[in-house]
Design a protein around this motif. Structure first.
Motif, PDB file in Angstrom:
ATOM      1  N   ASN A  29      37.540  43.605  45.229  1.00 52.65           N
ATOM      2  CA  ASN A  29      38.621  43.347  44.284  1.00 52.65           C
ATOM      3  C   ASN A  29      39.971  43.687  44.891  1.00 52.65           C
ATOM      4  O   ASN A  29      40.964  43.048  44.599  1.00 52.65           O
ATOM      5  CB  ASN A  29      38.409  44.146  42.992  1.00 52.65           C
ATOM      6  N   ARG A  30      40.004  44.722  45.732  1.00 47.04           N
ATOM      7  CA  ARG A  30      41.261  45.103  46.365  1.00 47.04           C
ATOM      8  C   ARG A  30      41.697  44.064  47.374  1.00 47.04           C
ATOM      9  O   ARG A  30      42.878  43.826  47.532  1.00 47.04           O
ATOM     10  CB  ARG A  30      41.101  46.438  47.081  1.00 47.04           C
ATOM     11  N   THR A  31      40.775  43.478  48.074  1.00 45.16           N
ATOM     12  CA  THR A  31      41.131  42.575  49.166  1.00 45.16           C
ATOM     13  C   THR A  31      41.159  41.113  48.755  1.00 45.16           C
ATOM     14  O   THR A  31      41.503  40.279  49.554  1.00 45.16           O
ATOM     15  CB  THR A  31      40.168  42.748  50.352  1.00 45.16           C
ATOM     16  N   THR A  32      40.811  40.810  47.526  1.00 40.80           N
ATOM     17  CA  THR A  32      40.831  39.434  47.061  1.00 40.80           C
ATOM     18  C   THR A  32      41.743  39.323  45.843  1.00 40.80           C
ATOM     19  O   THR A  32      41.277  39.390  44.713  1.00 40.80           O
ATOM     20  CB  THR A  32      39.411  38.959  46.708  1.00 40.80           C
ATOM     21  N   PRO A  33      43.042  39.174  46.085  1.00 41.86           N
ATOM     22  CA  PRO A  33      43.954  39.064  44.958  1.00 41.86           C
ATOM     23  C   PRO A  33      43.773  37.739  44.222  1.00 41.86           C
ATOM     24  O   PRO A  33      43.357  36.740  44.816  1.00 41.86           O
ATOM     25  CB  PRO A  33      45.334  39.142  45.605  1.00 41.86           C
ATOM     26  N   THR A  34      44.083  37.742  42.942  1.00 40.92           N
ATOM     27  CA  THR A  34      43.972  36.516  42.163  1.00 40.92           C
ATOM     28  C   THR A  34      45.169  35.613  42.440  1.00 40.92           C
ATOM     29  O   THR A  34      46.205  36.051  42.964  1.00 40.92           O
ATOM     30  CB  THR A  34      43.933  36.832  40.654  1.00 40.92           C
ATOM     31  N   HIS A  35      45.038  34.376  42.060  1.00 40.00           N
ATOM     32  CA  HIS A  35      46.123  33.403  42.210  1.00 40.00           C
ATOM     33  C   HIS A  35      47.367  33.905  41.475  1.00 40.00           C
ATOM     34  O   HIS A  35      48.482  33.815  41.987  1.00 40.00           O
ATOM     35  CB  HIS A  35      45.665  32.046  41.654  1.00 40.00           C
ATOM     36  N   GLU A  36      47.156  34.431  40.285  1.00 41.50           N
ATOM     37  CA  GLU A  36      48.279  34.929  39.475  1.00 41.50           C
ATOM     38  C   GLU A  36      48.987  36.097  40.163  1.00 41.50           C
ATOM     39  O   GLU A  36      50.222  36.175  40.166  1.00 41.50           O
ATOM     40  CB  GLU A  36      47.784  35.363  38.098  1.00 41.50           C
ATOM     41  N   GLN A  62      53.169  35.808  52.736  1.00 39.57           N
ATOM     42  CA  GLN A  62      53.535  37.224  52.777  1.00 39.57           C
ATOM     43  C   GLN A  62      52.944  37.957  51.576  1.00 39.57           C
ATOM     44  O   GLN A  62      52.395  39.050  51.717  1.00 39.57           O
ATOM     45  CB  GLN A  62      55.050  37.399  52.792  1.00 39.57           C
ATOM     46  N   ALA A  63      53.035  37.363  50.407  1.00 35.26           N
ATOM     47  CA  ALA A  63      52.493  37.978  49.191  1.00 35.26           C
ATOM     48  C   ALA A  63      50.991  38.176  49.321  1.00 35.26           C
ATOM     49  O   ALA A  63      50.457  39.243  48.997  1.00 35.26           O
ATOM     50  CB  ALA A  63      52.812  37.105  47.980  1.00 35.26           C
ATOM     51  N   GLU A  64      50.302  37.171  49.826  1.00 32.25           N
ATOM     52  CA  GLU A  64      48.849  37.257  49.980  1.00 32.25           C
ATOM     53  C   GLU A  64      48.469  38.363  50.966  1.00 32.25           C
ATOM     54  O   GLU A  64      47.564  39.155  50.721  1.00 32.25           O
ATOM     55  CB  GLU A  64      48.305  35.913  50.440  1.00 32.25           C
ATOM     56  N   ARG A  65      49.191  38.424  52.091  1.00 30.17           N
ATOM     57  CA  ARG A  65      48.934  39.474  53.091  1.00 30.17           C
ATOM     58  C   ARG A  65      49.128  40.866  52.491  1.00 30.17           C
ATOM     59  O   ARG A  65      48.289  41.747  52.659  1.00 30.17           O
ATOM     60  CB  ARG A  65      49.897  39.315  54.277  1.00 30.17           C
ATOM     61  N   GLU A  66      50.256  41.044  51.803  1.00 33.85           N
ATOM     62  CA  GLU A  66      50.556  42.355  51.219  1.00 33.85           C
ATOM     63  C   GLU A  66      49.483  42.774  50.225  1.00 33.85           C
ATOM     64  O   GLU A  66      49.037  43.925  50.216  1.00 33.85           O
ATOM     65  CB  GLU A  66      51.910  42.331  50.514  1.00 33.85           C
ATOM     66  N   LEU A  67      49.082  41.863  49.364  1.00 38.87           N
ATOM     67  CA  LEU A  67      48.097  42.199  48.343  1.00 38.87           C
ATOM     68  C   LEU A  67      46.725  42.479  48.951  1.00 38.87           C
ATOM     69  O   LEU A  67      46.001  43.356  48.473  1.00 38.87           O
ATOM     70  CB  LEU A  67      48.023  41.092  47.301  1.00 38.87           C
ATOM     71  N   LYS A  68      46.369  41.754  49.986  1.00 36.16           N
ATOM     72  CA  LYS A  68      45.084  42.010  50.638  1.00 36.16           C
ATOM     73  C   LYS A  68      45.057  43.373  51.309  1.00 36.16           C
ATOM     74  O   LYS A  68      44.010  44.000  51.399  1.00 36.16           O
ATOM     75  CB  LYS A  68      44.771  40.920  51.664  1.00 36.16           C
ATOM     76  N   LEU A  69      46.214  43.839  51.745  1.00 38.81           N
ATOM     77  CA  LEU A  69      46.306  45.146  52.381  1.00 38.81           C
ATOM     78  C   LEU A  69      46.491  46.257  51.363  1.00 38.81           C
ATOM     79  O   LEU A  69      46.555  47.428  51.725  1.00 38.81           O
ATOM     80  CB  LEU A  69      47.461  45.166  53.399  1.00 38.81           C
ATOM     81  N   GLY A  70      46.615  45.892  50.094  1.00 40.36           N
ATOM     82  CA  GLY A  70      46.729  46.886  49.041  1.00 40.36           C
ATOM     83  C   GLY A  70      48.131  47.429  48.848  1.00 40.36           C
ATOM     84  O   GLY A  70      48.310  48.527  48.343  1.00 40.36           O
ATOM     85  N   ARG A  71      49.114  46.684  49.242  1.00 40.04           N
ATOM     86  CA  ARG A  71      50.498  47.139  49.082  1.00 40.04           C
ATOM     87  C   ARG A  71      51.027  46.767  47.719  1.00 40.04           C
ATOM     88  O   ARG A  71      50.666  45.855  47.103  1.00 40.04           O
ATOM     89  CB  ARG A  71      51.399  46.512  50.143  1.00 40.04           C
TER      90      ARG A  71
END
Length: 71
Positions: A29-36, A62-71
């Motif tokens: 769940n942390r590494t797979t952010p939702t589309h929203e 950039q948003a996808e990278r940050e969210l996958k890294l948990g930022r």
């Protein structure tokens, strides 16, 4: 004469290792952010850049990278 077979029940992965499964689910769940979530973060990046158009793909990546890294 009717033959009966004993049904062997095998535990599911969740039954075998509930802690590991729960941890893996949480990590997933942390590494797979939702589309929203990605869209929301990309919009924040867009606004932080001064709302200049033409870089939506970079903002999204950039948003996808940050969210996958948990930022």
């Amino acid at each position: 004469m009717a033959r009966t077979h004993a049904k062997t029940s095998h535990p599911t992965p969740t039954q075998q290792m509930p802690e590991t499964t729960a941890r893996n689910a949480a990590a997933s769940n942390r590494t797979t952010p939702t589309h929203e979530q990605i869209a929301r973060r990309a919009y924040e990046i867009f606004l932080a850049r001064g709302a200049g158009h033409g870089q939506h793909e970079q903002d999204w990546a950039q948003a996808e990278r940050e969210l996958k890294l948990g930022r």
